[in-house]
Design an enzyme around this catalytic site. Sequence first.
Site, short mmCIF file in Angstrom:
data_model
loop_
_atom_site.label_atom_id
_atom_site.label_comp_id
_atom_site.label_asym_id
_atom_site.label_seq_id
_atom_site.Cartn_x
_atom_site.Cartn_y
_atom_site.Cartn_z
N ALA A 181 -6.48 -3.90 8.74
CA ALA A 181 -7.54 -3.20 9.48
C ALA A 181 -8.90 -3.85 9.32
O ALA A 181 -9.67 -3.93 10.27
CB ALA A 181 -7.60 -1.74 9.02
N GLN A 182 -9.20 -4.32 8.09
CA GLN A 182 -10.52 -4.90 7.85
C GLN A 182 -10.78 -6.09 8.77
O GLN A 182 -11.86 -6.23 9.35
CB GLN A 182 -10.64 -5.33 6.38
CG GLN A 182 -10.66 -4.17 5.40
CD GLN A 182 -9.28 -3.72 4.98
OE1 GLN A 182 -8.29 -4.05 5.62
NE2 GLN A 182 -9.20 -2.96 3.91
N GLU A 197 0.83 -1.21 0.00
CA GLU A 197 0.00 0.00 0.00
C GLU A 197 0.86 1.27 0.00
O GLU A 197 0.56 2.24 -0.71
CB GLU A 197 -0.93 0.01 1.21
CG GLU A 197 -2.05 -1.03 1.13
CD GLU A 197 -3.03 -0.91 2.28
OE1 GLU A 197 -2.97 0.09 3.03
OE2 GLU A 197 -3.86 -1.81 2.44
N ASP A 214 -4.24 -7.26 15.38
CA ASP A 214 -2.89 -7.75 15.10
C ASP A 214 -2.27 -8.52 16.26
O ASP A 214 -1.28 -9.23 16.08
CB ASP A 214 -1.98 -6.58 14.74
CG ASP A 214 -2.31 -5.99 13.38
OD1 ASP A 214 -3.15 -6.58 12.69
OD2 ASP A 214 -1.73 -4.95 13.02
#
Length: 240
Positions: free
Chosen positions: A219-220, A75, A204
């Site tokens: 994050a999802q 990303e 996480d």
Amino acid sequence: MEYDFLVIAAGMRPSYYGHDEFARFAPGLKSLNDAETIRTKILGAFELAESTDDEKERARQMTFVLVGAGPTGVELAASIAQLGTITLRKNFRKIDPAKSRIVLLDGGARVLPTFAESLSRKAAKRLTKLGVEVSTGVKVDKVDEQGVIAAGARIPGATVLWTAGVSASPVVKMLGTKTDRAGRAFVGAFMDIPEAPNVFVVGDAASITQDGHPVPGVAQAAIQQGRFVGQVIANRIRGR
């Protein structure tokens, strides 16, 4: 402190695999402060490239090396590419940010190793189209103020970003439960630990496998886990 339910959602922190000296030259991206540091570093590199007349130094300032091709590395590499080709395209007189060199390195066989191979191939193809140089199977031997040495070769770069290894928050160890190599707690079907059914670990900090595949630390997944545990706690309070 006493509690009825405990949710550990402390996340991860960068792991330099025993080379903590790399942190000085290659910041990670795990907090808002990290993001601000990286932004300043990237914009500062473009400004220094604009101000110098030394072609080698200009090229070094416009070279961005990312170590680690997981979700963060992929990303961030794409974001820097778009920053140069779109956002900053007309902000300078002497340099063209679109001609920046963005190198994404990883010691594994492919980018996004925790995702399906088809997604990995698509991501690599998309990165290449954006102008990112993707090099897999490459181990970084050294990181310093001049750049990195990877597979014995020097890559001069003023901005090196660490998007590779991570380790769980030390809070997880305080639970006394079984953890994986990254320090993440193994959790059950309800995101709880075996030693205490009212203690949950999400995001996480949790290690969980679904349909035979590890759930990636993005994050999802963390948001889904948080909502799920909220529902589990609400049901338990209602006696369900």
